[in-house]
Design an enzyme around this catalytic site. Structure first.
Site: not given
Ligand code: NAD
Length: 297
Positions: A244, A169, A94
């Site tokens: 994050k 995402k 990611t």
């Protein structure tokens, strides 16, 4: 069967690598941690001593690294020099959309097939081979990647061009954080109003407040015995990981000129939770911050 290089054998990568081995592929594994490589060897992979050795002669490369800077360093430092042009690259980390597009475009210009393929689902799904992959890249590259991703996941969805997987995402996780906080807030208020939490669950899960954070990942102990709320908020999906992703979403929103006030608020709240020692708890543990019972770790 293909020769696959697997780089980044951490919490997620170790299970994904093992599933490629189980499917019969020859996997050469590399990580900066020797212990991680040793675990991959136990699972049936062979050890590489460097990124270059792992990718040399590989038909396909999978990376599962912490962040954009690691992905850029691994590709620009080693992969592009040592891998055979034409081979298929799947970056499942990611990372920020900009790094994903940059690495993807460089890969394609050097003659590689490339997809960004970040995942939804945590360590348990990585081990079980039930991840969801959100894939960015050319249609032909997606088609080439699909059979490999199917081994590691239960759903593989083509989101669009390079970077679209990362965009999907972070938008998904921003929404998840927002409805998790909203769900926690509602449970905390229900309790303060003297409403039994099981009763609130029974009602709201069948009313218009129903959402995934409530009915698949309920953040209070009781209604769903399997959720982290019933196991002292042991992750699961750590609050630090959520933070994050929220930072990535805010930085992407800034670059794109998008207005995301709820995403910004969610980032501020997870930041506060992290500062108070909650980063290692499951992200649903933010409930304890909202009901006032968080004492720190
Ligand atoms: P992790 O920190 O456990 O693993 C990352 C691994 O990469 C480590 O073993 C590290 O040694 C290795 N590494 C770092 N730099 C390297 C380099 N230059 N060469 C070789 N190896 C290197 O992280 P994780 O939990 O496995 O997460 C990996 C990615 O998956 C992250 O981008 C994360 O955001 C994403 N993700 C994680 C989860 C989760 O629940 N853990 C869920 C979805 C997505």
């Amino acid at each position: 069967m293909a020769n696959i290089a697997f780089i980044g054998l951490g919490n997620m990568g170790s299970g994904m690598c093992a599933n490629l081995v189980k499917a019969g592929h020859d996997v050469r594994a590399f990580d900066l941690s020797e212990d991680a490589v040793a675990r991959a060897v136990e699972a049936g992979a062979s050890a590489a001593v460097s990124v270059s050795e792992a990718v040399s002669g590989a038909d396909a490369i999978v990376t599962m690294l912490p962040a954009g800077k690691h992905v850029r360093a691994v590709y620009e430092g080693d992969v592009f020099g040592a891998a055979t042009p034409g081979c298929l690259i799947m970056d499942c980390s990611t990372i920020d959309v900009e790094s994903a597009r940059h690495v993807g475009n460089s890969a394609v210009s050097k003659g590689f097939q490339f997809v960004d393929a970040p995942v939804s689902g945590g360590v348990a799904a990585a081990t079980a081979g039930t991840l969801t992959f959100m894939v960015g890249g050319k249609e032909s590259d997606f088609m080439a990647a699909e059979p490999f991703l199917n081994i590691m996941g239960k759903a593989v969805i083509h989101a669009g061009d390079a970077g679209a997987g990362q965009a999907a995402k972070i938008c998904n996780n921003m929404l998840l954080a927002i409805h998790m906080i909203g769900t926690c807030e509602a449970f905390a208020l229900a309790e303060k109003l003297g409403l039994d939490q099981q009763k609130f669950f029974d009602i709201s899960s069948k009313a218009s407040g129903q959402n995934w954070s409530m009915t698949s990942y309920c953040p209070v102990p009781g209604p769903m015995p399997s959720t982290p709320a019933n196991h002292d908020y042991k992750p699961g999906f750590a609050a630090a990981m959520m933070l994050k992703d929220l930072k990535l979403a805010q930085s992407a929103a800034q670059s794109a000129g998008a207005t995301t006030p709820m995403g910004a608020q969610a980032e501020a709240m997870y930041s506060m939770f992290d500062n108070l020692g909650g980063g290692g708890s499951d992200f649903s543990g933010i409930y304890k911050l909202l009901d006032g019972s968080w004492k720190g770790n």
